[in-house]
Design an enzyme around this catalytic site. Structure first.
Site, short mmCIF file in Angstrom:
data_model
loop_
_atom_site.label_atom_id
_atom_site.label_comp_id
_atom_site.label_asym_id
_atom_site.label_seq_id
_atom_site.Cartn_x
_atom_site.Cartn_y
_atom_site.Cartn_z
N TYR A 1 -6.76 7.05 0.00
CA TYR A 1 -7.56 8.07 -0.16
C TYR A 1 -7.46 9.05 1.07
O TYR A 1 -7.66 8.38 2.32
CB TYR A 1 -9.05 7.68 -0.44
CG TYR A 1 -9.84 8.07 -1.14
CD1 TYR A 1 -9.68 8.45 -2.68
CD2 TYR A 1 -11.05 8.79 -0.52
CE1 TYR A 1 -10.78 9.14 -3.43
CE2 TYR A 1 -12.03 9.28 -1.24
CZ TYR A 1 -11.86 9.57 -3.00
OH TYR A 1 -12.68 10.18 -3.53
N ASN B 1 -20.48 -6.38 11.11
CA ASN B 1 -20.54 -5.53 10.06
C ASN B 1 -19.54 -6.01 8.86
O ASN B 1 -19.74 -5.69 7.71
CB ASN B 1 -19.84 -4.15 10.54
CG ASN B 1 -19.76 -2.96 9.50
OD1 ASN B 1 -20.82 -2.65 8.82
ND2 ASN B 1 -18.78 -2.27 9.45
N GLU C 1 0.74 -1.23 0.04
CA GLU C 1 -0.08 0.07 0.19
C GLU C 1 1.10 1.23 -0.06
O GLU C 1 1.92 1.27 0.79
CB GLU C 1 -0.88 -0.23 1.24
CG GLU C 1 -1.69 1.10 1.17
CD GLU C 1 -2.71 0.80 2.41
OE1 GLU C 1 -3.72 0.16 2.46
OE2 GLU C 1 -2.84 1.85 3.46
#
Length: 313
Positions: free
Chosen positions: A64, A178, A32
């Site tokens: 981002y 979630n 990343e």
């Protein structure tokens, strides 16, 4: 955690031989990066990409900024990777401060640029310490975002997971629930927030399996190059930093070379223990620096397999 017989054998071998002796090089990695702000940072980023790409990563992702603050720079960086290298480029995309239509425009632009992989995240609010508030015409969270993206294009989609529970979650179980919603919505894999003990990952992996999550869960690995900034990041994302780490980095502020060596040793040992527990995929938060991640990959048995790409422009 439930060890298989082969993992027990691997763990025994790790204890009997030097930690990194004769690893088979069967690990797979991804890296990343964050979009550069200056020309100098851009040069550092592309040098890092050139250094790490011969290791044959499954993909490289570009982050981002909070509140979508780096949208254009993220797009430019990802598009350049897709255009000028053979690497699979993945773009981070968040729900923050954007309507569904705006997100669709961004996703469409990525698709046109040849990007086929999105890291779909709820995202951090523009101001640290504030609560996430969905855009009135936007997505309420990552599960909805994944659902929306799958309707637009057949993207490969990665999502985030939190071994030590997301700071905004009501409970560890609601956080797992979630994650299941994100996977059920169409995500391919989960990449974890960074952590510093193998037990944190193994406990989380077992809980996820117990909840019926069968997608790949990839550990996010962050080599510590600056201990003070690591402490700040860990506090923001609910990651526990063991007290022994502070003692190991103490006194190294003016010794960057020694600090790098200590960081590489600690992170490689964490990866080795994860490997002994059956992990074969690792995602490195490089902070746009190649040396630490490259050294750790080398210790895990990875060797260059492709030519360094020639970058143009």
């Amino acid at each position: 955690m439930n060890f298989s017989l082969s993992q027990l054998e691997e763990a025994r071998r790790a204890l009997d031989a030097p930690l990194f002796a004769d690893l088979s090089g069967d690990a797979q990695v991804s890296f990343e990066f964050f979009p550069p702000k200056t020309e100098k940072m851009e040069e550092t980023l592309w040098n890092s990409i050139q250094t790490l790409s011969p290791l044959g990563p499954r993909f490289v992702s570009v982050t981002y900024g909070a509140g979508g603050s780096t949208r254009e720079r993220t797009h430019n960086t990802v598009a350049r990777i897709a255009k000028e290298t053979d690497l699979a480029a993945a773009a981070h995309l968040t729900c923050v401060a954007a309507s569904k239509n705006e997100i669709a425009e961004v996703a469409d632009a990525y698709w046109r640029a040849g990007v086929r992989h999105i890291v779909a995240l709820r995202g951090d609010p523009p101001e640290a310490g504030t609560k996430f508030v969905p855009h009135p015409q936007g997505y309420t969270g990552a599960a909805e975002l994944v659902e929306g993206l799958t309707r637009l294009h057949p993207f490969e989609i990665s999502v985030a997971a939190y071994p030590e529970t997301h700071p905004d979650a009501e409970s560890a179980q609601s956080d797992i629930d979630n994650l299941k919603r994100k996977i059920d919505a169409g995500a391919t894999r989960a990449i974890t927030q960074f952590f510093f003990t193998p037990e944190a990952f193994f406990r989380f992996r077992d809980k996820a399996a117990a909840a019926g999550i069968d997608a790949e869960i990839v550990p996010g690995i962050m080599p510590v190059s600056n201990f003070a900034s690591t402490l700040r990041m860990a506090a923001m994302c609910n990651t526990e930093v063991p007290s022994w780490m502070g003692r190991l980095f103490e006194g190294l502020d003016d010794h960057p070379g020694a600090r790098q060596l200590v960081a590489a040793t600690l992170t490689a040992e964490l990866c080795r223990k994860l490997y002994a527990g059956g992990v074969r995929e690792f995602h490195f938060y490089t902070l746009n620096r190649a040396e630490l991640s490259y050294a750790i990959c080398h210790l895990l048995g990875l060797r260059p397999r492709v030519q360094t790409p020639e970058l143009t422009g």
